[in-house]
Write a protein that holds these residues in place. Structure first.
Motif, PDB file in Angstrom:
ATOM      1  N   GLY A   1      -7.372   8.451  -8.016  1.00 14.61           N
ATOM      2  CA  GLY A   1      -8.225   8.179  -9.164  1.00 14.61           C
ATOM      3  C   GLY A   1      -9.256   7.111  -8.885  1.00 14.61           C
ATOM      4  O   GLY A   1      -9.315   6.529  -7.792  1.00 14.61           O
ATOM      5  N   SER A   2     -10.094   6.824  -9.876  1.00 21.87           N
ATOM      6  CA  SER A   2     -11.157   5.833  -9.723  1.00 21.87           C
ATOM      7  C   SER A   2     -10.602   4.428  -9.486  1.00 21.87           C
ATOM      8  O   SER A   2     -11.268   3.566  -8.914  1.00 21.87           O
ATOM      9  CB  SER A   2     -12.057   5.830 -10.958  1.00 21.87           C
ATOM     10  OG  SER A   2     -11.295   5.547 -12.125  1.00 21.87           O
ATOM     11  N   SER A   3      -9.356   4.201  -9.906  1.00 22.76           N
ATOM     12  CA  SER A   3      -8.709   2.908  -9.673  1.00 22.76           C
ATOM     13  C   SER A   3      -8.132   2.816  -8.261  1.00 22.76           C
ATOM     14  O   SER A   3      -7.581   1.794  -7.872  1.00 22.76           O
ATOM     15  CB  SER A   3      -7.594   2.682 -10.696  1.00 22.76           C
ATOM     16  OG  SER A   3      -6.598   3.688 -10.573  1.00 22.76           O
ATOM     17  N   ARG A   4      -8.251   3.926  -7.513  1.00 22.97           N
ATOM     18  CA  ARG A   4      -7.750   4.035  -6.141  1.00 22.97           C
ATOM     19  C   ARG A   4      -6.228   4.003  -6.068  1.00 22.97           C
ATOM     20  O   ARG A   4      -5.660   3.623  -5.047  1.00 22.97           O
ATOM     21  CB  ARG A   4      -8.364   2.962  -5.237  1.00 22.97           C
ATOM     22  CG  ARG A   4      -9.883   3.063  -5.131  1.00 22.97           C
ATOM     23  CD  ARG A   4     -10.303   4.383  -4.517  1.00 22.97           C
ATOM     24  NE  ARG A   4     -11.755   4.524  -4.482  1.00 22.97           N
ATOM     25  CZ  ARG A   4     -12.467   5.275  -5.325  1.00 22.97           C
ATOM     26  NH1 ARG A   4     -11.841   5.944  -6.299  1.00 22.97           N
ATOM     27  NH2 ARG A   4     -13.775   5.354  -5.220  1.00 22.97           N
ATOM     28  N   ASP A   5      -5.581   4.411  -7.159  1.00 22.61           N
ATOM     29  CA  ASP A   5      -4.144   4.657  -7.106  1.00 22.61           C
ATOM     30  C   ASP A   5      -3.934   6.067  -6.569  1.00 22.61           C
ATOM     31  O   ASP A   5      -4.673   7.005  -6.913  1.00 22.61           O
ATOM     32  CB  ASP A   5      -3.514   4.546  -8.498  1.00 22.61           C
ATOM     33  CG  ASP A   5      -3.607   3.140  -9.066  1.00 22.61           C
ATOM     34  OD1 ASP A   5      -3.837   2.206  -8.277  1.00 22.61           O
ATOM     35  OD2 ASP A   5      -3.443   2.989 -10.284  1.00 22.61           O
ATOM     36  N   LEU A   6      -2.939   6.222  -5.726  1.00 21.89           N
ATOM     37  CA  LEU A   6      -2.638   7.528  -5.127  1.00 21.89           C
ATOM     38  C   LEU A   6      -1.506   8.208  -5.880  1.00 21.89           C
ATOM     39  O   LEU A   6      -0.469   7.585  -6.151  1.00 21.89           O
ATOM     40  CB  LEU A   6      -2.217   7.362  -3.672  1.00 21.89           C
ATOM     41  CG  LEU A   6      -3.273   7.402  -2.573  1.00 21.89           C
ATOM     42  CD1 LEU A   6      -2.595   7.143  -1.227  1.00 21.89           C
ATOM     43  CD2 LEU A   6      -4.014   8.731  -2.543  1.00 21.89           C
TER      44      LEU A   6
ATOM     45  N   ILE B   1       1.289   5.506  -6.136  1.00 20.49           N
ATOM     46  CA  ILE B   1       1.169   4.365  -5.230  1.00 20.49           C
ATOM     47  C   ILE B   1      -0.021   3.537  -5.703  1.00 20.49           C
ATOM     48  O   ILE B   1      -1.165   3.979  -5.581  1.00 20.49           O
ATOM     49  CB  ILE B   1       0.946   4.806  -3.775  1.00 20.49           C
ATOM     50  CG1 ILE B   1       2.086   5.699  -3.284  1.00 20.49           C
ATOM     51  CG2 ILE B   1       0.812   3.583  -2.867  1.00 20.49           C
ATOM     52  CD1 ILE B   1       1.909   6.216  -1.871  1.00 20.49           C
ATOM     53  N   PRO B   2       0.217   2.347  -6.252  1.00 24.25           N
ATOM     54  CA  PRO B   2      -0.909   1.499  -6.676  1.00 24.25           C
ATOM     55  C   PRO B   2      -1.789   1.131  -5.482  1.00 24.25           C
ATOM     56  O   PRO B   2      -1.322   1.060  -4.343  1.00 24.25           O
ATOM     57  CB  PRO B   2      -0.222   0.265  -7.264  1.00 24.25           C
ATOM     58  CG  PRO B   2       1.165   0.712  -7.601  1.00 24.25           C
ATOM     59  CD  PRO B   2       1.519   1.739  -6.569  1.00 24.25           C
ATOM     60  N   ARG B   3      -3.054   0.891  -5.743  1.00 19.59           N
ATOM     61  CA  ARG B   3      -4.000   0.571  -4.671  1.00 19.59           C
ATOM     62  C   ARG B   3      -3.491  -0.555  -3.780  1.00 19.59           C
ATOM     63  O   ARG B   3      -3.592  -0.479  -2.548  1.00 19.59           O
ATOM     64  CB  ARG B   3      -5.353   0.179  -5.267  1.00 19.59           C
ATOM     65  CG  ARG B   3      -6.412  -0.197  -4.225  1.00 19.59           C
ATOM     66  CD  ARG B   3      -7.715  -0.614  -4.888  1.00 19.59           C
ATOM     67  NE  ARG B   3      -8.736  -0.920  -3.897  1.00 19.59           N
ATOM     68  CZ  ARG B   3      -8.875  -2.092  -3.285  1.00 19.59           C
ATOM     69  NH1 ARG B   3      -8.031  -3.092  -3.581  1.00 19.59           N
ATOM     70  NH2 ARG B   3      -9.837  -2.298  -2.399  1.00 19.59           N
ATOM     71  N   ALA B   4      -2.919  -1.587  -4.372  1.00 19.07           N
ATOM     72  CA  ALA B   4      -2.453  -2.739  -3.591  1.00 19.07           C
ATOM     73  C   ALA B   4      -1.328  -2.374  -2.639  1.00 19.07           C
ATOM     74  O   ALA B   4      -1.090  -3.081  -1.656  1.00 19.07           O
ATOM     75  CB  ALA B   4      -2.006  -3.858  -4.526  1.00 19.07           C
ATOM     76  N   ASP B   5      -0.621  -1.281  -2.936  1.00 20.30           N
ATOM     77  CA  ASP B   5       0.517  -0.876  -2.109  1.00 20.30           C
ATOM     78  C   ASP B   5       0.214   0.347  -1.259  1.00 20.30           C
ATOM     79  O   ASP B   5       1.125   0.942  -0.675  1.00 20.30           O
ATOM     80  CB  ASP B   5       1.727  -0.585  -2.993  1.00 20.30           C
ATOM     81  CG  ASP B   5       2.408  -1.849  -3.489  1.00 20.30           C
ATOM     82  OD1 ASP B   5       2.455  -2.817  -2.708  1.00 20.30           O
ATOM     83  OD2 ASP B   5       2.871  -1.869  -4.648  1.00 20.30           O
ATOM     84  N   ALA B   6      -1.064   0.729  -1.175  1.00 25.63           N
ATOM     85  CA  ALA B   6      -1.403   1.954  -0.448  1.00 25.63           C
ATOM     86  C   ALA B   6      -1.485   1.753   1.055  1.00 25.63           C
ATOM     87  O   ALA B   6      -1.237   2.680   1.820  1.00 25.63           O
ATOM     88  CB  ALA B   6      -2.721   2.526  -0.971  1.00 25.63           C
TER      89      ALA B   6
ATOM     90  N   ARG C   1      -6.356   9.822   2.312  1.00 26.05           N
ATOM     91  CA  ARG C   1      -4.969  10.285   2.293  1.00 26.05           C
ATOM     92  C   ARG C   1      -4.805  11.557   1.464  1.00 26.05           C
ATOM     93  O   ARG C   1      -3.828  12.292   1.649  1.00 26.05           O
ATOM     94  CB  ARG C   1      -4.024   9.221   1.708  1.00 26.05           C
ATOM     95  CG  ARG C   1      -3.827   7.981   2.521  1.00 26.05           C
ATOM     96  CD  ARG C   1      -3.531   8.245   3.970  1.00 26.05           C
ATOM     97  NE  ARG C   1      -2.449   9.197   4.195  1.00 26.05           N
ATOM     98  CZ  ARG C   1      -2.207   9.772   5.365  1.00 26.05           C
ATOM     99  NH1 ARG C   1      -2.971   9.524   6.393  1.00 26.05           N
ATOM    100  NH2 ARG C   1      -1.200  10.606   5.494  1.00 26.05           N
ATOM    101  N   VAL C   2      -5.713  11.848   0.572  1.00 22.37           N
ATOM    102  CA  VAL C   2      -5.566  13.003  -0.314  1.00 22.37           C
ATOM    103  C   VAL C   2      -5.465  14.289   0.505  1.00 22.37           C
ATOM    104  O   VAL C   2      -6.264  14.542   1.405  1.00 22.37           O
ATOM    105  CB  VAL C   2      -6.747  13.092  -1.304  1.00 22.37           C
ATOM    106  CG1 VAL C   2      -6.641  14.361  -2.154  1.00 22.37           C
ATOM    107  CG2 VAL C   2      -6.771  11.862  -2.203  1.00 22.37           C
ATOM    108  N   GLY C   3      -4.448  15.078   0.184  1.00 20.86           N
ATOM    109  CA  GLY C   3      -4.211  16.322   0.902  1.00 20.86           C
ATOM    110  C   GLY C   3      -3.406  16.173   2.174  1.00 20.86           C
ATOM    111  O   GLY C   3      -3.245  17.146   2.920  1.00 20.86           O
ATOM    112  N   LYS C   4      -2.873  14.965   2.415  1.00 21.99           N
ATOM    113  CA  LYS C   4      -2.135  14.718   3.651  1.00 21.99           C
ATOM    114  C   LYS C   4      -0.730  14.207   3.346  1.00 21.99           C
ATOM    115  O   LYS C   4      -0.494  13.559   2.331  1.00 21.99           O
ATOM    116  CB  LYS C   4      -2.864  13.671   4.503  1.00 21.99           C
ATOM    117  CG  LYS C   4      -4.242  14.100   4.962  1.00 21.99           C
ATOM    118  CD  LYS C   4      -4.909  12.992   5.753  1.00 21.99           C
ATOM    119  CE  LYS C   4      -6.307  13.392   6.188  1.00 21.99           C
ATOM    120  NZ  LYS C   4      -6.973  12.291   6.934  1.00 21.99           N
TER     121      LYS C   4
END
Length: 293
Positions: free
Chosen positions: A42-47, A58-63, A80-83
């Motif tokens: 997402g736009s917040s860079r959470d995975l 996965i929060p951005r800080a923990d990615a 990482r998306v799709g992997k």
């Protein structure tokens, strides 16, 4: 040395389907490294990661571990998306309908992998790896859970190549050799050529009178260097119409172990090589204490 239990992302099995909540809770308590598929960012860079019929965040800080990606963190997260993606479960919250909301951490999985590598990945140690991307100066590889390191171009093989793509493909599973460790920065310095055999080991696969294929690697006024294996080249007389990267059939005129020279004669130009030379590893595990080409 214990077997590396922290495999490169995509090398291990994905989390199995239809596991109970109790299995997730046990994995959380044990901080077991799991693997799932990153499905969106997402736009917040959470995975968002899907695994075994569940979905977690996965929060951005923990990615990504801070030592891995530096200023390119957002790009690395988006990629990482799709992997397949490694993680540990850090929190399980169950709503009123019994649906679990899972918080995950790729960073904690990488911290475990780094700790294992710092304990076991000493200079001379052979480690499995997976090629993540190629640059003109070398190949970046995943040593486990997305912990990346660089194998410089000059360390990939004895035969000189213009770019790592002449030896590897992205996603390829290879072996690497640790040649140095910066423990303060959690960095590992890698090589590859030592695992591909000495001159004698490679030359023993051929005999004068053989006709084999090779790849043109260098053209000089006095002759043409032709790669027979990634760690073995011979010299043929100059002839027109050849370019670096061409595959040729050659006749082996002589092999001189005393001078480590192989004399070749080009039979035919087979055109640009479309396949990578096969990698034959003479060392596949353990520790390399001394290596002399």
């Amino acid at each position: 040395m214990r077997r590396n239990e922290y495999l490169p992302e995509g090398a291990g099995p994905l989390f199995p389907e239809n596991q109970s909540l109790a299995v997730l809770q046990e994995a959380r308590d044990r901080q077991t490294v799991l693997e799932g598929m990153a499905i969106r960012c997402g736009s917040s860079r959470d995975l968002a990661v899907r695994f075994g019929g569940y979905e977690g965040t996965i929060p951005r800080a923990d990615a990504i571990h801070p030592s891995i990606s530096g200023s390119d963190r957002d790009i690395a997260i988006l990629s990482r998306v799709g992997k397949p993606t490694c993680f540990t479960i850090t929190d399980i919250a169950v709503d009123g309908g019994g649906k679990p909301h899972l918080t995950l951490s790729r960073r904690r999985a990488q911290e475990q992998a780094i700790a294992w590598l710092l304990e076991n990945g000493n200079p001379g140690q052979v480690l499995p790896a997976k090629v993540t991307h190629l640059e003109k100066f070398g190949a970046f590889v995943d040593l486990g859970c997305g912990v990346t390191s660089l194998a410089p171009l000059e360390n990939i093989s004895v035969s000189r190549i213009p770019h790592p793509s002449a030896r590897f493909r992205t996603g390829q599973e290879i072996l690497t050799l640790v040649v140095g460790v910066d423990r303060e920065a959690s960095r590992f310095y890698l090589s590859h050529k030592e695992l591909l055999g000495t001159w004698m080991e490679n030359a023993a696969q051929f005999a004068p009178g053989d006709a084999v294929t090779g790849i043109v690697r260098g053209i000089r006024d006095y002759g043409i260097f032709i790669e027979l294996t990634p760690n073995l080249s011979g010299l043929a007389d100059w002839r027109p119409g050849l370019e670096p990267g061409d595959q040729v059939s050659v006749y082996i005129k002589s092999i001189r172990p005393d001078t480590r020279k192989i004399k070749l004669q080009v039979i035919q130009n087979l055109g640009p090589s479309e396949t990578l030379p096969a990698l034959k590893y003479f060392i596949t595990d353990g520790t390399v204490e001394n290596w002399r080409y």
